[in-house]
Design an enzyme around this catalytic site. Structure first.
Site, mmCIF file in Angstrom:
data_model
loop_
_atom_site.group_PDB
_atom_site.id
_atom_site.type_symbol
_atom_site.label_atom_id
_atom_site.label_comp_id
_atom_site.label_asym_id
_atom_site.label_seq_id
_atom_site.Cartn_x
_atom_site.Cartn_y
_atom_site.Cartn_z
ATOM 1 C CD GLU A 127 34.589 41.982 44.517
ATOM 2 O OE1 GLU A 127 33.514 42.095 43.947
ATOM 3 O OE2 GLU A 127 35.441 40.737 43.522
ATOM 4 C CG ASN A 169 40.920 41.888 46.977
ATOM 5 O OD1 ASN A 169 42.477 41.393 46.176
ATOM 6 N ND2 ASN A 169 40.300 40.437 46.875
ATOM 7 C CG HIS A 205 39.629 37.167 39.182
ATOM 8 N ND1 HIS A 205 39.450 35.069 39.728
ATOM 9 C CD2 HIS A 205 39.276 36.955 40.164
ATOM 10 C CE1 HIS A 205 39.290 35.176 40.490
ATOM 11 N NE2 HIS A 205 39.291 36.621 41.168
ATOM 12 C CD GLU A 234 40.256 37.667 44.675
ATOM 13 O OE1 GLU A 234 38.873 37.236 43.967
ATOM 14 O OE2 GLU A 234 39.411 37.993 45.948
ATOM 15 C CG ASP A 236 40.896 32.564 38.494
ATOM 16 O OD1 ASP A 236 41.308 34.063 37.687
ATOM 17 O OD2 ASP A 236 39.595 32.118 38.487
#
Ligand code: XIL
Length: 301
Positions: A127, A169, A205, A234, A236
Site C-alpha cells: 500500500e 501488494n 476487497h 485478499e 472478499d
C-alpha cells in the site's frame, strides 16, 4: 476436485486464505482450513508490530505457529507484509530519515532471514501509493526516508531469502486507474533497472461502492505482460446469494484467464472471520457451511 486447493492445483495454482493464529484451536475453523486451502497468509502475525515489538527484539511465536500449520497440511505461505505504513510498532514513531530507513531494512532482513526457505511469496511492500487521481506515492514515514525506499526493501528481501518470490501488494489497483497506472510504471521501471520484483498482489476487497472492475482481467494481464506473476491476495466481496456468487465466479475466472495469475487468496474463512465490521463477504457462513459463493468458485476452478 472437491476442494478449493485441489481444484486450483489442477491448473498449477493455489487457493489460499488469511489465517489468524489464535483461531487455529477452533475445530470448525481448522477443519475447513486443513481441508480446503493450500496456501496461507498470516492475517496480522507477520506485520511489523507483531514481529518486532521493540527495536531489534523479534517475536515470531504466532507467525511460527501458522507456518507450522502450513507445513503440516502442505500449504504454501504468503508472507505479509515486511514494510507498510500501518501496524508499525510504537517505537518507529520516534524515528525518521536514515535511522528509520535502517530500522526498516533491518526489519526486512531479520524477518525474511528467520523465514528463509519457508515463504512462497513475500508482500515486501504494501500500500505505498496514494488513492485517487494523483498517481503519487502515499505520504508516510517510510516514503519520507526517500523515494527509493521501496527498491531498497526489495533488494534487502532478495538478499535475505533468494528463493522467495517478492511482491508489491495494494488495493484499488484491481482495475486500470491512476493508482494502478502508477504501480505499473514502478514495476516497469524496476524490471528495466534490475530491481528484484517477481509478483504484484491485487488485494481485491470489493463492495457496492467498489465492485469488481470490468477490466479486472485486462489489468491483471497488463501487469503479467511486464514479466511478473500476479496474484489475487485478499479477496472478499460484500453481498449474498446469487449476486455474490456471480461476482466471486467472475473474479476467479479473470485469474484463470491470465496464465501468470498463479494464486488466489480470500481474506478469511467464515463470514464471522472477516476484518470487515459488518456483512457477509466470505465463502463460508458463520457456522462454517459452504455458501453459494463457495459452490460457484469451486465450479469455475
Ligand atoms: C487487516 C486485518 O484483517 C485485521 O485483522 C487488522 O485489524 C487490520 O488489517 N489490507 C491489508 C491487510 O493488506 O493487512 C489488512 O488486514 C486488510 C487491508
Amino acid at each position: 476436485a472437491t476442494t478449493l486447493g485441489a481444484s486450483a492445483a489442477a491448473s498449477g495454482r493455489y487457493f489460499g486464505t488469511a489465517v489468524a493464529a489464535y483461531k487455529l484451536s477452533d475445530s470448525t475453523y481448522s477443519g475447513i482450513l486443513n481441508r480446503e486451502f493450500n496456501s496461507i497468509t498470516p492475517e496480522n502475525e507477520m506485520k511489523w508490530d507483531a514481529t518486532e515489538p521493540q527495536q531489534n527484539q523479534f517475536s515470531f511465536g504466532s507467525a511460527d505457529q501458522i507456518v507450522a500449520r502450513a507445513r503440516s497440511i502442505g500449504a504454501k505461505v504468503r508472507g505479509h507484509a515486511l514494510a507498510w505504513h500501518q501496524q508499525q510498532p510504537g517505537w518507529t514513531s520516534s524515528l525518521s530519515g536514515t535511522a528509520l530507513r535502517n530500522a526498516m531494512l533491518n526489519h526486512v532482513t531479520q524477518v525474511a532471514t528467520h523465514y528463509k526457505g519457508q515463504i512462497d511469496s513475500w508482500d515486501v511492500v504494501n500500500e505505498a501509493f496514494e488513492d485517487g487521481g494523483s498517481g503519487a506515492r502515499r505520504d508516510s514515514n517510510l516514503q519520507r526516508t526517500g523515494n527509493d525506499w521501496i527498491e531498497a526493501a526489495f533488494r534487502a528481501a532478495r538478499a535475505a531469502d533468494p528463493a522467495a518470490k517478492l511482491c508489491y501488494n495494494d488495493y484499488n489497483t484491481d482495475g486500470q486507474n491512476a493508482k494502478s497506472n502508477a504501480v505499473y510504471a514502478m514495476v516497469q521501471d524496476f524490471k528495466a533497472r534490475g530491481v528484484p520484483i517477481d509478483c504484484v498482489g491485487f488485494q481485491s476487497h470489493f463492495n457496492a461502492q467498489s465492485p469488481l472492475p470490468s477490466d479486472y482481467q485486462a489489468n491483471l494481464q497488463r501487469f503479467a505482460n511486464l514479466g511478473v506473476d500476479v496474484q489475487i491476495t485478499e479477496l472478499d466481496i460484500e453481498g449474498s446469494g446469487t449476486a455474490q456468487a456471480n461476482s466471486y465466479a467472475a473474479a476467479v475466472r479473470a485469474c484463470l484467464a491470465v496464465t501468470r495469475c498463479n494464486g488466489i487468496t480470500v481474506w478469511g474463512i467464515r463470514d464471522s472471520d472477516s476484518w470487515r465490521a459488518s456483512g457477509t463477504p466470505l465463502l463460508f457462513d458463520n457456522s462454517g457451511n459452504k455458501k453459494a459463493a463457495y459452490n460457484s468458485v469451486l465450479d469455475v476452478l
